[in-house]
Write a protein that holds these residues in place. Structure first.
Motif, PDB file in Angstrom:
ATOM      1  N   MET A 129      67.753 -10.426  12.085  1.00 11.52           N
ATOM      2  CA  MET A 129      68.781  -9.236  11.192  1.00 11.52           C
ATOM      3  C   MET A 129      70.178  -9.739  11.253  1.00 11.52           C
ATOM      4  SD  MET A 129      67.053  -6.730  11.039  1.00 11.52           S
ATOM      5  CE  MET A 129      65.624  -7.721  10.553  1.00 11.52           C
ATOM      6  N   GLU A 130      70.613 -11.165  11.942  1.00  9.76           N
ATOM      7  CA  GLU A 130      71.822 -11.714  11.692  1.00  9.76           C
ATOM      8  C   GLU A 130      71.664 -12.429  10.267  1.00  9.76           C
ATOM      9  OE1 GLU A 130      74.691 -11.135  13.200  1.00  9.76           O
ATOM     10  OE2 GLU A 130      73.551  -9.744  14.469  1.00  9.76           O
ATOM     11  N   GLU A 131      70.524 -12.894  10.167  1.00 10.82           N
ATOM     12  CA  GLU A 131      70.338 -13.892   8.972  1.00 10.82           C
ATOM     13  C   GLU A 131      70.320 -12.938   7.811  1.00 10.82           C
ATOM     14  OE1 GLU A 131      67.709 -17.360   8.202  1.00 10.82           O
ATOM     15  OE2 GLU A 131      66.586 -16.368   9.699  1.00 10.82           O
ATOM     16  N   ALA A 132      69.724 -11.617   7.880  1.00 11.40           N
ATOM     17  CA  ALA A 132      69.895 -10.774   6.725  1.00 11.40           C
ATOM     18  C   ALA A 132      71.279 -10.131   6.557  1.00 11.40           C
ATOM     19  CB  ALA A 132      68.716  -9.379   7.122  1.00 11.40           C
ATOM     20  N   LYS A 133      72.051  -9.850   7.548  1.00 11.54           N
ATOM     21  CA  LYS A 133      73.262  -9.396   7.219  1.00 11.54           C
ATOM     22  C   LYS A 133      74.246 -10.452   6.624  1.00 11.54           C
ATOM     23  CE  LYS A 133      73.993  -7.848  11.351  1.00 11.54           C
ATOM     24  NZ  LYS A 133      74.756  -7.219  12.531  1.00 11.54           N
ATOM     25  N   SER A 134      73.926 -11.688   6.809  1.00  8.14           N
ATOM     26  CA  SER A 134      74.680 -12.736   6.325  1.00  8.14           C
ATOM     27  C   SER A 134      74.410 -13.019   4.875  1.00  8.14           C
ATOM     28  CB  SER A 134      74.527 -14.204   7.273  1.00  8.14           C
ATOM     29  OG  SER A 134      75.125 -15.224   6.587  1.00  8.14           O
ATOM     30  N   TYR A 135      73.037 -12.992   4.675  1.00 11.32           N
ATOM     31  CA  TYR A 135      72.551 -12.943   3.294  1.00 11.32           C
ATOM     32  C   TYR A 135      73.139 -11.675   2.480  1.00 11.32           C
ATOM     33  CZ  TYR A 135      69.234 -13.819  -0.659  1.00 11.32           C
ATOM     34  OH  TYR A 135      68.550 -13.851  -1.506  1.00 11.32           O
ATOM     35  N   ILE A 136      73.310 -10.773   2.900  1.00 12.68           N
ATOM     36  CA  ILE A 136      73.806  -9.611   2.216  1.00 12.68           C
ATOM     37  C   ILE A 136      75.407  -9.638   1.952  1.00 12.68           C
ATOM     38  CG2 ILE A 136      74.124  -6.864   2.206  1.00 12.68           C
ATOM     39  CD1 ILE A 136      71.431  -6.879   3.969  1.00 12.68           C
ATOM     40  N   LYS A 175      67.367   0.084  12.965  1.00 13.02           N
ATOM     41  CA  LYS A 175      67.482   0.253  14.407  1.00 13.02           C
ATOM     42  C   LYS A 175      68.647  -0.683  14.945  1.00 13.02           C
ATOM     43  CE  LYS A 175      65.000  -0.273  18.712  1.00 13.02           C
ATOM     44  NZ  LYS A 175      63.624  -1.042  19.387  1.00 13.02           N
ATOM     45  N   VAL A 176      68.799  -1.917  14.430  1.00 11.00           N
ATOM     46  CA  VAL A 176      69.824  -2.773  14.811  1.00 11.00           C
ATOM     47  C   VAL A 176      71.128  -2.503  14.391  1.00 11.00           C
ATOM     48  CG1 VAL A 176      70.569  -5.234  14.735  1.00 11.00           C
ATOM     49  CG2 VAL A 176      68.152  -4.753  15.272  1.00 11.00           C
ATOM     50  N   THR A 177      71.065  -2.027  13.084  1.00 12.34           N
ATOM     51  CA  THR A 177      72.664  -1.628  12.692  1.00 12.34           C
ATOM     52  C   THR A 177      73.108  -0.305  12.526  1.00 12.34           C
ATOM     53  OG1 THR A 177      71.774  -1.291  10.295  1.00 12.34           O
ATOM     54  CG2 THR A 177      72.251  -3.762  11.022  1.00 12.34           C
ATOM     55  N   HIS A 178      72.156   0.686  12.742  1.00 14.10           N
ATOM     56  CA  HIS A 178      72.327   2.106  12.923  1.00 14.10           C
ATOM     57  C   HIS A 178      72.572   2.600  11.314  1.00 14.10           C
ATOM     58  CE1 HIS A 178      72.040   1.831  17.227  1.00 14.10           C
ATOM     59  NE2 HIS A 178      73.065   0.913  17.236  1.00 14.10           N
ATOM     60  N   GLU A 179      72.291   1.805  10.456  1.00 11.63           N
ATOM     61  CA  GLU A 179      72.461   1.892   8.875  1.00 11.63           C
ATOM     62  C   GLU A 179      71.286   1.577   8.091  1.00 11.63           C
ATOM     63  OE1 GLU A 179      76.936   1.530   7.675  1.00 11.63           O
ATOM     64  OE2 GLU A 179      76.094  -0.513   8.444  1.00 11.63           O
ATOM     65  N   THR A 180      70.969   2.274   7.082  1.00  8.92           N
ATOM     66  CA  THR A 180      69.904   1.775   6.164  1.00  8.92           C
ATOM     67  C   THR A 180      70.276   0.430   5.328  1.00  8.92           C
ATOM     68  OG1 THR A 180      70.600   3.356   4.343  1.00  8.92           O
ATOM     69  CG2 THR A 180      69.083   4.120   5.822  1.00  8.92           C
ATOM     70  N   PHE A 181      69.629  -0.046   4.849  1.00 13.73           N
ATOM     71  CA  PHE A 181      69.795  -1.239   4.031  1.00 13.73           C
ATOM     72  C   PHE A 181      71.111  -0.732   2.769  1.00 13.73           C
ATOM     73  CE2 PHE A 181      69.062  -3.436  -0.149  1.00 13.73           C
ATOM     74  CZ  PHE A 181      69.261  -4.849   0.204  1.00 13.73           C
ATOM     75  N   VAL A 182      70.615   0.289   2.212  1.00  8.45           N
ATOM     76  CA  VAL A 182      71.693   0.498   1.270  1.00  8.45           C
ATOM     77  C   VAL A 182      72.939   0.978   1.738  1.00  8.45           C
ATOM     78  CG1 VAL A 182      71.982   2.470  -0.483  1.00  8.45           C
ATOM     79  CG2 VAL A 182      69.831   1.399  -0.374  1.00  8.45           C
ATOM     80  N   ASN A 210      78.387   0.145   2.428  1.00 11.00           N
ATOM     81  CA  ASN A 210      79.887  -0.041   3.452  1.00 11.00           C
ATOM     82  C   ASN A 210      80.427  -1.514   3.329  1.00 11.00           C
ATOM     83  OD1 ASN A 210      79.700   2.641   4.318  1.00 11.00           O
ATOM     84  ND2 ASN A 210      78.197   2.210   5.892  1.00 11.00           N
ATOM     85  N   LYS A 211      79.505  -2.443   3.069  1.00  8.32           N
ATOM     86  CA  LYS A 211      80.167  -3.774   3.143  1.00  8.32           C
ATOM     87  C   LYS A 211      80.848  -3.957   1.861  1.00  8.32           C
ATOM     88  CE  LYS A 211      79.460  -6.188   6.811  1.00  8.32           C
ATOM     89  NZ  LYS A 211      80.416  -6.867   7.717  1.00  8.32           N
ATOM     90  N   ARG A 212      80.570  -3.468   0.765  1.00 10.88           N
ATOM     91  CA  ARG A 212      81.171  -3.484  -0.445  1.00 10.88           C
ATOM     92  C   ARG A 212      82.553  -2.890  -0.365  1.00 10.88           C
ATOM     93  NH1 ARG A 212      76.170  -2.460  -4.922  1.00 10.88           N
ATOM     94  NH2 ARG A 212      75.606  -4.807  -5.339  1.00 10.88           N
ATOM     95  N   MET A 213      82.414  -1.605   0.184  1.00 14.08           N
ATOM     96  CA  MET A 213      83.758  -1.175   0.312  1.00 14.08           C
ATOM     97  C   MET A 213      84.814  -1.588   1.082  1.00 14.08           C
ATOM     98  SD  MET A 213      83.329   1.386  -1.805  1.00 14.08           S
ATOM     99  CE  MET A 213      82.048   0.177  -2.795  1.00 14.08           C
TER     100      MET A 213
END
Length: 339
Positions: free
Chosen positions: A236-243, A273-280, A285-288
């Motif tokens: 999940m950390e890898e995924a967040k970093s990638y995004i 489950k980990v981020t409490h947010e969907t992928f989208v 939110n990161k873009r904003m």
């Protein structure tokens, strides 16, 4: 024994529940649903032994639910309790494996007599291949992601399911051996070779075979954990970093799931489950957040901010920004004292 009662009329539903509650030996669990769609969700979450279902209901009628149960969950017994005596309904229901077709109104004695007959019937020892492949998919994903708590919960449900289908000891051993071989093959394709014994083949009872196999699953996960020791990156950390590093790109959930070695379905569930947010939601939110940082730089044009956070459509960017932040990009910038 676990029973699911499906009827869109609350009064009738409660009445059948009361009849079921009076039955002895008592059911271990009584659930209800008001239509076929809701019933199917409950069945997929926790399979009952018996489903009592009305015919005419909104969203999905009883006959369609019986057809799906017959095809996907053949070990579940079904009974139709309907206000329609139409022969065509009864004939169709029997084609879908329905054990009894009862006409409303039913009495407590009617329901109890039906239950007595069903419970005396020998259960068929059968597990559909699609079902155990589904279990294996989940085991593989949770072991690979080292989600030990979720794996423990999955193993408990797998144990209950294996015991509920009432396979013979020989049949169960054969099934577990197929599961073991498939899991090992999948992990070897990921460059991990589990080294565990097939002790379940020496078991003297169904329970012992299942419990021994489940211990092997835990050993697989611990073995993988040891192999990765010191070099493991949380998926999940890898995924967040990638995004986070590709906010200007239109990457998909499938791409990110493939990057961390998980199926899209499991990745989506675990990510939320980990981020409490969907992928989208996470990506927006990161873009904003990045947009707000860039808007604080006076010489960067708002249209360039939009492009840098992945929005070629400027009106869409301003609409999304206002929805998330509460003000438009120009208003946000003005609030910072930047003209």
């Amino acid at each position: 024994m676990h029973v699911l009662i499906v009827d869109d009329e609350p009064v009738i539903r409660r009445g059948i529940v009361k009849m079921a509650e009076m039955y002895q030996p008592a059911f271990s669990r009584i659930q209800t649903a008001e239509n076929g769609v809701e019933a199917l969700e409950r069945i997929r979450a926790c399979e009952p032994d018996l489903v009592l279902v009305d015919v005419r209901m909104p969203k999905m009628d009883g006959l369609e639910l019986c057809r799906i149960i017959h095809e996907d969950f053949p070990q579940i017994k079904t009974v139709v309790i309907s206000g329609y005596s139409d022969f065509e309904y009864a004939q169709k229901s029997m084609n879908y494996g329905v054990r009894h077709y009862m006409l409303k109104p039913v009495t407590t004695a009617d329901v109890h007599d039906m239950l007595n007959q069903l419970i005396k019937e020998p259960s068929r020892g059968y597990m559909p291949p699609s079902r155990y492949i589904e279990w294996i998919d989940q085991m593989e994903q949770q072991i690979w992601a080292l989600q030990m708590e979720e794996l423990g919960s999955l193993i408990d449900r797998w144990r209950d399911y294996c015991l509920s289908v009432q396979l013979s000891l020989a049949g169960l051993k054969e099934l577990l051996d197929d599961c073991y071989a498939l899991l090992v093959k999948r992990f070897q394709a990921r460059n991990y070779s589990p080294s565990i014994t097939q002790a379940y083949l020496q078991a003297d009872s169904v329970k012992e075979a299942v419990d021994t196999f489940n211990k092997g699953l835990i050993q697989m996960a611990k073995g993988l954990q040891a192999v990765r020791s010191g070099s493991f990156k949380d998926p999940m950390e890898e995924a967040k970093s990638y995004i986070d590093s590709r906010l200007s790109e239109d990457i998909t959930l499938d791409q990110v799931a493939a990057m961390v070695g998980l199926t899209p379905t499991y990745f989506s569930s675990l990510f939320k489950k980990v981020t409490h947010e969907t992928f989208v939601q996470y990506r927006i939110n990161k873009r904003m957040m990045k947009a707000k940082e860039m808007l604080a730089i006076p010489y960067v044009r708002i249209v360039d901010v939009a492009t840098d956070v992945g929005y070629d459509d400027y009106p869409h960017f301003t609409k999304t920004f206002k929805k998330i932040v509460g003000v438009s990009p120009s208003e946000y910038r003005a609030g910072l004292g930047i003209k």
